[in-house]
Design an enzyme around this catalytic site. Sequence first.
Site, PDB file in Angstrom:
ATOM      1  N   LYS A  27       0.800  -1.227   0.000  1.00  0.00           N
ATOM      2  CA  LYS A  27       0.000   0.000   0.000  1.00  0.00           C
ATOM      3  C   LYS A  27       0.837   1.283   0.000  1.00  0.00           C
ATOM      4  O   LYS A  27       0.400   2.315  -0.506  1.00  0.00           O
ATOM      5  CB  LYS A  27      -0.937   0.011   1.209  1.00  0.00           C
ATOM      6  CG  LYS A  27      -2.158  -0.875   1.063  1.00  0.00           C
ATOM      7  CD  LYS A  27      -3.201  -0.220   0.184  1.00  0.00           C
ATOM      8  CE  LYS A  27      -4.532  -0.942   0.226  1.00  0.00           C
ATOM      9  NZ  LYS A  27      -5.575  -0.243  -0.517  1.00  0.00           N
TER      10      LYS A  27
ATOM     11  N   ASP B  70      -7.934  -0.072   6.921  1.00  0.00           N
ATOM     12  CA  ASP B  70      -7.926  -1.224   7.809  1.00  0.00           C
ATOM     13  C   ASP B  70      -6.533  -1.420   8.396  1.00  0.00           C
ATOM     14  O   ASP B  70      -6.349  -2.193   9.327  1.00  0.00           O
ATOM     15  CB  ASP B  70      -8.309  -2.486   7.044  1.00  0.00           C
ATOM     16  CG  ASP B  70      -7.210  -2.901   6.082  1.00  0.00           C
ATOM     17  OD1 ASP B  70      -6.406  -3.780   6.440  1.00  0.00           O
ATOM     18  OD2 ASP B  70      -7.118  -2.322   4.988  1.00  0.00           O
TER      19      ASP B  70
END
Length: 401
Positions: free
Chosen positions: A77, A124
């Site tokens: 990410k 998350d």
Amino acid sequence: MDECIKAVHYERKKGQDLCPVEAYGPEAARKVNEYHRSFPEYSVTPLVGLGNLASFLGLGDIHVKDESYRFGLNAFKVLGGSYCIGRYIADRLGMDVSELSYDKIRDAGVREKLGGLTFVTATDGNHGRGIAWTANRLGQKSVVYMPKGSSQERLNNIKALGADASITELNYDDAVRLAHEHAGNYGWIMVQDTAWEGYEEIPQWIMQGYTTMAYEALGQLEEKPTHIFLQAGVGAMSGAIAGFFADLYGDEDRPAVIIVEPDKADCIFRTAQAGDGQIHTVKGDMDTIMAGLACGEPCTIGWNILRDHADHFISIPDHVAAKGMRILGNPMGDDPRVVSGESGAATLGLVAEVMENKGLGWLRDSLGLDRDSRILCFSTEGDTDQENYRRIVWDGHHPSE
């Protein structure tokens, strides 16, 4: 358990009216990769060959891009987070991102021009950690909101990078709305890969950041894959990687692209299944072990790419991802070991389940998987929640049991 696996097949589209993908193709990705290479932590992540597993399953070969090595953060990410922040700063300074490197952004003169910036996001865990890491490296601030049920370990990892981070009582999509509201109220910059009308520029930059994975993989592969399996949350990563290969090969010659989602959060599958031109969402808690994919509202940019450049959309139960984690962590013969988290292992788990489960012959035939198939998967995270990783791999625990 095979009745829990659902699939939609799209006939391959051709012509001039397809969603354009040049912004994610090899030339654009090369520029993104040059930016990433300017970071001292950069290195090319491994592309692991699992020849023994492929032979056992009756496939030609399997390659897995192992993103657990990315920037020391155990997940991919950060590629999107670091690039979008770089693009934002370049725009603010009236520069092209190609003129801006890690060292230049950290320059005292540049930081004085920028002043203090605060980047806000919902996550998350992995995306927020990437944002916090980048903001910390560049001397800026970050605020991170996490949905209820998020891992305390992931929260602690984000806080350790200097972020103002907290776990909310909201699901993922409502946490995104909270981040958006606070960005407007406090003058923060929202950095989210979920796009909607009026918020598309930064999500596109994040998606472009992800193409470094595909750009590296292209240089590591010896043969063109026949099938590319991509997991999806909002569809930003899968859209970007599908776009890269569609631009590279063209739609007539590109590999088959298969999108995989948890059945508790299969918003892209539902949108593909409906086929009515509307975005379809999933509401509620989305209780799945695949925390990184527990998103109920598709990214509009990602969906537009997948609608025109993907072939199959598949919804899977948790046990399939858990199987992928165990297989990757316990390799056959001299195949390398890959420590892959719940979201990272979803695609390999599906490949194994389809090839081993006799009740899934219909899906194996639909996907065209056989001994000539060359599979490419992206393990997008390692054991970013180590306690949960052990519970699944050691104890065989997952919510659907």
